[in-house]
Design a protein around this motif. Structure first.
Motif, PDB file in Angstrom:
ATOM      1  N   LEU A  61      42.590  27.694  67.792  1.00 12.89           N
ATOM      2  CA  LEU A  61      42.365  28.657  68.869  1.00 12.89           C
ATOM      3  C   LEU A  61      43.183  28.284  70.097  1.00 12.89           C
ATOM      4  N   THR A  62      43.187  27.005  70.439  1.00 14.12           N
ATOM      5  CA  THR A  62      43.966  26.546  71.597  1.00 14.12           C
ATOM      6  C   THR A  62      45.440  26.898  71.422  1.00 14.12           C
ATOM      7  N   TYR A  63      45.959  26.668  70.224  1.00 15.41           N
ATOM      8  CA  TYR A  63      47.355  27.014  69.957  1.00 15.41           C
ATOM      9  C   TYR A  63      47.587  28.520  70.066  1.00 15.41           C
ATOM     10  N   LEU A  64      46.738  29.308  69.416  1.00 17.46           N
ATOM     11  CA  LEU A  64      46.929  30.763  69.421  1.00 17.46           C
ATOM     12  C   LEU A  64      46.852  31.340  70.833  1.00 17.46           C
ATOM     13  N   LEU A  65      45.939  30.823  71.641  1.00 19.42           N
ATOM     14  CA  LEU A  65      45.826  31.330  73.007  1.00 19.42           C
ATOM     15  C   LEU A  65      47.065  31.007  73.829  1.00 19.42           C
ATOM     16  N   SER A  66      47.813  29.986  73.415  1.00 14.04           N
ATOM     17  CA  SER A  66      49.027  29.616  74.146  1.00 14.04           C
ATOM     18  C   SER A  66      50.235  30.464  73.757  1.00 14.04           C
ATOM     19  N   VAL A  67      50.149  31.165  72.621  1.00 11.12           N
ATOM     20  CA  VAL A  67      51.325  31.923  72.150  1.00 11.12           C
ATOM     21  C   VAL A  67      51.073  33.427  71.981  1.00 11.12           C
ATOM     22  N   THR A  68      49.828  33.876  72.103  1.00 16.07           N
ATOM     23  CA  THR A  68      49.528  35.297  71.920  1.00 16.07           C
ATOM     24  C   THR A  68      49.167  35.952  73.244  1.00 16.07           C
ATOM     25  N   SER A  69      49.078  37.266  73.199  1.00 15.36           N
ATOM     26  CA  SER A  69      48.705  38.031  74.388  1.00 15.36           C
ATOM     27  C   SER A  69      47.214  37.846  74.687  1.00 15.36           C
ATOM     28  N   PRO A  70      46.839  37.715  75.966  1.00 12.57           N
ATOM     29  CA  PRO A  70      45.420  37.625  76.322  1.00 12.57           C
ATOM     30  C   PRO A  70      44.622  38.860  75.895  1.00 12.57           C
ATOM     31  N   SER A  71      45.325  39.966  75.631  1.00  8.31           N
ATOM     32  CA  SER A  71      44.623  41.182  75.199  1.00  8.31           C
ATOM     33  C   SER A  71      43.902  40.990  73.862  1.00  8.31           C
ATOM     34  N   LEU A  72      44.335  40.005  73.063  1.00 18.03           N
ATOM     35  CA  LEU A  72      43.662  39.756  71.783  1.00 18.03           C
ATOM     36  C   LEU A  72      42.214  39.311  71.969  1.00 18.03           C
ATOM     37  N   LEU A  73      41.898  38.737  73.115  1.00 18.07           N
ATOM     38  CA  LEU A  73      40.544  38.257  73.368  1.00 18.07           C
ATOM     39  C   LEU A  73      39.519  39.384  73.312  1.00 18.07           C
ATOM     40  N   SER A  74      39.938  40.577  73.682  1.00 13.87           N
ATOM     41  CA  SER A  74      38.989  41.693  73.715  1.00 13.87           C
ATOM     42  C   SER A  74      39.206  42.713  72.597  1.00 13.87           C
ATOM     43  N   VAL A  75      40.017  42.364  71.594  1.00 18.03           N
ATOM     44  CA  VAL A  75      40.228  43.273  70.460  1.00 18.03           C
ATOM     45  C   VAL A  75      38.912  43.471  69.712  1.00 18.03           C
ATOM     46  N   GLN A  76      38.584  44.737  69.462  1.00 18.66           N
ATOM     47  CA  GLN A  76      37.383  45.065  68.702  1.00 18.66           C
ATOM     48  C   GLN A  76      37.780  45.512  67.301  1.00 18.66           C
ATOM     49  N   ASN A  77      37.092  44.996  66.305  1.00 23.68           N
ATOM     50  CA  ASN A  77      37.360  45.396  64.918  1.00 23.68           C
ATOM     51  C   ASN A  77      36.681  46.735  64.622  1.00 23.68           C
ATOM     52  N   GLU A  78      36.653  47.135  63.365  1.00 28.50           N
ATOM     53  CA  GLU A  78      36.098  48.439  63.027  1.00 28.50           C
ATOM     54  C   GLU A  78      34.609  48.549  63.338  1.00 28.50           C
ATOM     55  N   SER A  79      33.918  47.412  63.433  1.00 27.35           N
ATOM     56  CA  SER A  79      32.501  47.408  63.806  1.00 27.35           C
ATOM     57  C   SER A  79      32.307  47.273  65.313  1.00 27.35           C
ATOM     58  N   GLY A  80      33.416  47.197  66.037  1.00 23.86           N
ATOM     59  CA  GLY A  80      33.347  47.065  67.487  1.00 23.86           C
ATOM     60  C   GLY A  80      33.153  45.646  67.967  1.00 23.86           C
ATOM     61  N   SER A  81      33.199  44.682  67.056  1.00 18.75           N
ATOM     62  CA  SER A  81      32.982  43.287  67.427  1.00 18.75           C
ATOM     63  C   SER A  81      34.278  42.606  67.857  1.00 18.75           C
ATOM     64  N   THR A  82      34.175  41.803  68.886  1.00 13.29           N
ATOM     65  CA  THR A  82      35.305  41.022  69.389  1.00 13.29           C
ATOM     66  C   THR A  82      35.261  39.623  68.760  1.00 13.29           C
ATOM     67  N   PRO A  83      36.308  38.825  68.963  1.00 14.49           N
ATOM     68  CA  PRO A  83      36.235  37.430  68.515  1.00 14.49           C
ATOM     69  C   PRO A  83      35.026  36.684  69.108  1.00 14.49           C
ATOM     70  N   LEU A  84      34.641  37.038  70.338  1.00  8.36           N
ATOM     71  CA  LEU A  84      33.480  36.387  70.946  1.00  8.36           C
ATOM     72  C   LEU A  84      32.188  36.753  70.217  1.00  8.36           C
ATOM     73  N   HIS A  85      32.072  37.992  69.747  1.00  9.58           N
ATOM     74  CA  HIS A  85      30.913  38.368  68.925  1.00  9.58           C
ATOM     75  C   HIS A  85      30.832  37.465  67.694  1.00  9.58           C
ATOM     76  N   TRP A  86      31.986  37.241  67.048  1.00  4.54           N
ATOM     77  CA  TRP A  86      31.988  36.431  65.830  1.00  4.54           C
ATOM     78  C   TRP A  86      31.667  34.968  66.125  1.00  4.54           C
ATOM     79  N   ALA A  87      32.134  34.488  67.267  1.00  5.94           N
ATOM     80  CA  ALA A  87      31.786  33.119  67.665  1.00  5.94           C
ATOM     81  C   ALA A  87      30.279  33.009  67.887  1.00  5.94           C
ATOM     82  N   ALA A  88      29.697  34.031  68.517  1.00  2.00           N
ATOM     83  CA  ALA A  88      28.250  34.030  68.782  1.00  2.00           C
ATOM     84  C   ALA A  88      27.454  34.118  67.486  1.00  2.00           C
ATOM     85  N   LEU A  89      27.896  34.971  66.595  1.00  2.00           N
ATOM     86  CA  LEU A  89      27.199  35.164  65.323  1.00  2.00           C
ATOM     87  C   LEU A  89      27.153  33.877  64.511  1.00  2.00           C
TER      88      LEU A  89
END
Length: 200
Positions: free
Chosen positions: A61-89
């Motif tokens: 995650l540390t590596y990906l956050l250093s090379v990808t767009s910050p917009s990926l943090l709030s990407v919602q999948n088809e269920s509307g869940s973000t990466p943070l939802h999956w971390a919480a789950l």
């Protein structure tokens, strides 16, 4: 670098993210460029961060956050869940903290995003019975309209234990998408003793 890659390359990348294979992800970036990671989605609309965050791969995650767009943090999948939802789950506290505290990201606004089931990451933590994460989300939540944090002094539901002034209980009410109210009490100790939260 080539931005052309096969479906097999894409599938391999998602597997590498799922299993935390940092070297394979770095190889993909070397061959195809970091920008390619921003637009990649699997068949369920998940981005690379969904896979990494669900499985607790902090170094990746540390590596990906250093090379990808910050917009990926709030990407919602088809269920509307973000990466943070999956971390919480999946009860991934260090991952959740890195997502919310990423300097270039949306910050605590991530905690407010609801999926199609009407659950925020805090709601997912409660549903999973992950008290430690739920407590942290409540501590990090956005300020309400009067400028105080939900559940802090000034909120009618916040109470301090007065036995010796060392303990405090914070009661929080959270409204879901259907208008139902979930109540949570967070018990903590100012002197650093163990804390716990309960949902009702």
């Amino acid at each position: 670098m080539s931005s052309n890659f096969s479906d097999e390359d894409k599938d391999e990348l998602f597997l590498s993210c799922r299993y935390g294979d940092l070297e394979d992800v770095q190889t993909f970036v070397t061959q195809h460029g970091a920008a390619a990671l921003n637009d990649l989605r699997d068949e369920n609309g998940n981005c690379v961060l969904h896979m990494v965050c669900a499985n607790g791969h902090l170094d990746l995650l540390t590596y990906l956050l250093s090379v990808t767009s910050p917009s990926l943090l709030s990407v919602q999948n088809e269920s509307g869940s973000t990466p943070l939802h999956w971390a919480a789950l999946n009860s991934q506290l260090a991952i959740a903290q890195q997502l919310v505290q990423h300097p270039a990201g949306p910050g605590r606004d991530l905690i407010d995003i609801k999926n199609k089931a009407g659950l925020s990451p805090l709601g997912e933590a409660e549903m999973a019975g992950w008290d430690e994460g739920a407590k942290w989300f409540v501590e990090m939540m956005n300020l309400d309209g009067d400028g105080s944090k939900e559940g802090e002094a000034g909120d009618e539901d916040a109470v301090l234990d007065t036995e010796d002034g060392a303990n405090r209980d914070i009661r929080v009410e959270i409204e879901d998408a259907d208008g139902k109210i979930a109540k949570m009490t967070i018990s903590g100790s100012i002197n650093g003793a163990a804390s716990q939260s309960t949902a009702s």
